[in-house]
Enzyme design. Structure first.
Site, PDB file in Angstrom:
ATOM      1  N   HIS A  57       4.538   1.093  15.379  1.00  0.00           N
ATOM      2  CA  HIS A  57       4.309   0.118  14.321  1.00  0.00           C
ATOM      3  C   HIS A  57       4.657  -1.308  14.731  1.00  0.00           C
ATOM      4  CE1 HIS A  57       5.068  -1.523  10.111  1.00  0.00           C
ATOM      5  NE2 HIS A  57       3.901  -0.941   9.969  1.00  0.00           N
TER       6      HIS A  57
ATOM      7  N   ARG B 237      -2.667   0.806  18.604  1.00  0.00           N
ATOM      8  CA  ARG B 237      -2.550   2.157  18.055  1.00  0.00           C
ATOM      9  C   ARG B 237      -3.790   2.590  17.289  1.00  0.00           C
ATOM     10  NH1 ARG B 237      -1.268   3.602  13.041  1.00  0.00           N
ATOM     11  NH2 ARG B 237      -0.228   1.647  12.553  1.00  0.00           N
TER      12      ARG B 237
ATOM     13  N   HIS C 232       3.932  -9.999   3.685  1.00  0.00           N
ATOM     14  CA  HIS C 232       4.033  -8.855   4.597  1.00  0.00           C
ATOM     15  C   HIS C 232       5.139  -9.032   5.634  1.00  0.00           C
ATOM     16  CE1 HIS C 232       2.354  -6.003   7.763  1.00  0.00           C
ATOM     17  NE2 HIS C 232       2.385  -5.249   6.671  1.00  0.00           N
TER      18      HIS C 232
ATOM     19  N   ARG D  96       0.833  -1.202   0.000  1.00  0.00           N
ATOM     20  CA  ARG D  96       0.000   0.000   0.000  1.00  0.00           C
ATOM     21  C   ARG D  96       0.869   1.255   0.000  1.00  0.00           C
ATOM     22  NH1 ARG D  96      -4.359   0.793   4.716  1.00  0.00           N
ATOM     23  NH2 ARG D  96      -2.538  -0.011   5.831  1.00  0.00           N
TER      24      ARG D  96
ATOM     25  N   TYR E 147       8.888   5.671  12.133  1.00  0.00           N
ATOM     26  CA  TYR E 147       8.153   4.528  12.659  1.00  0.00           C
ATOM     27  C   TYR E 147       8.933   3.921  13.820  1.00  0.00           C
ATOM     28  CZ  TYR E 147       5.071   4.161   8.524  1.00  0.00           C
ATOM     29  OH  TYR E 147       4.147   4.376   7.535  1.00  0.00           O
TER      30      TYR E 147
END
Length: 314
Positions: A217, A189, A60, A30, A93
């Site tokens: 993250h 989060r 991922h 994305r 991050y």
């Protein structure tokens, strides 16, 4: 990958130095589709073998597997992490990475790449859990062990940190854990579908959300495990898509010093009373800030803790 990716440059340089290089590039990333298409072409033209994921599954996980020929034979050097190989996002991050020469863990990481190249394979992983096959049962099984401990009158705790908590089966199991007497603490989060602070449903479960200048993250899953605390990190959030429709890796942290560091960071985040919000049944999600307590802005506190720790002689 970043716009001017030094990771890509390093891979290309490795090929030029007669190393065999394989890169898995996820074209469904994305916000990064165009960049990844560009870099995959650059890698391919330089002689890197490029693999475009697994049909039907988004890749991922964030892994590096290095195999070196040494005097004793081939040895594995591995990276397992929660964050992407992107120099730009790495500056904003908050993530964890494990670098290890553990050979058993290295074999597991190598086997993940084998699965990505040859999806018909079903490797027998010894130390990691891999979506879409073993992440869900591994997480549910670990929660069930805490439930069994609580029902036996023993201490039982779960301490989770993730971006999103929306998977129905996981949430139901957390409700069951809370009802059995397991102390459940969760830092989420973003999306949270668990109904918080509701008597008879989410007793013993407390959830906070932490949003600050750096984007949280990391995914960390800690289990009391009868006093021999087990700690897992993962690329996977507690979402159905991550557990069932992606290639994700959950891995253990075994080194006691590393476990202490991560636990300290988690506790600092849990103590945040400047940027954290408590998720409640009314969804008012009020900030935890209090004028009567000592202020703790966890991201600043973590920086000071790590700086102090690293300045001490080993």
């Amino acid at each position: 990958m970043a716009k001017n990716s030094r990771v890509v440059a390093a891979l290309v340089n490795a090929v030029r130095n007669n190393k065999k290089v394989i890169a898995v590039v996820e074209l469904q990333a994305r916000f990064d589709e165009q960049a990844n298409i560009h870099w995959s072409a650059e890698l391919r033209d330089a002689g890197v073998k490029v693999i475009y994921g697994v049909p039907g599954l988004k890749v991922h996980c964030k892994l590096i597997s290095i195999v070196r020929k040494e005097e004793s034979g081939d040895r594995f050097y591995s990276h397992l992490g929660t964050g992407n190989f992107n120099e730009s996002t790495a500056r904003v991050y908050c993530d964890f990475s494990l670098l290890t020469s553990d050979q058993e863990l290295g074999r597991d990481v190598y086997d993940v790449f084998e699965f990505i190249q040859f999806p018909h394979l079903r490797p027998d992983y010894q130390h990691i859990a891999v979506s879409p096959y073993t992440n869900r049962p591994a997480l549910l099984g670990a929660i069930d062990r805490e439930i069994e401990a609580a029902e036996a009158g023993e201490k039982a705790e779960l301490f989770f940190k993730c971006n999103n908590l929306v998977d129905g089966e996981l949430i139901e199991r957390l409700y069951r854990a809370g009802a059995a007497g397991v102390k459940v603490r969760i830092i989420v989060r973003s999306m949270c579908a668990l109904v918080c602070e509701t008597p008879g449903l989410s007793d013993n479960i407390r959830v906070i959300s932490l949003v600050d200048k750096y984007l949280e993250h990391a995914r960390v899953y800690i289990f009391h495990s009868g006093g021999d605390e087990s700690m897992w990190m993962s690329s996977a959030d507690l979402m159905t898509r991550n557990l069932d429709h992606r290639v994700e890796v959950t891995f253990p942290i075994a080194d006691e010093a590393h476990k202490r560091t991560v636990k300290k960071i988690m506790e600092l985040q849990w103590s945040d009373n400047q940027k954290a919000r408590v998720l409640d049944s009314e969804q008012s999600n009020t900030r935890i800030a209090s004028n009567t307590e000592k202020g703790c802005r966890s991201q600043d506190a973590i920086y000071r803790y790590l700086k102090r720790r690293d300045s001490q002689p080993s």
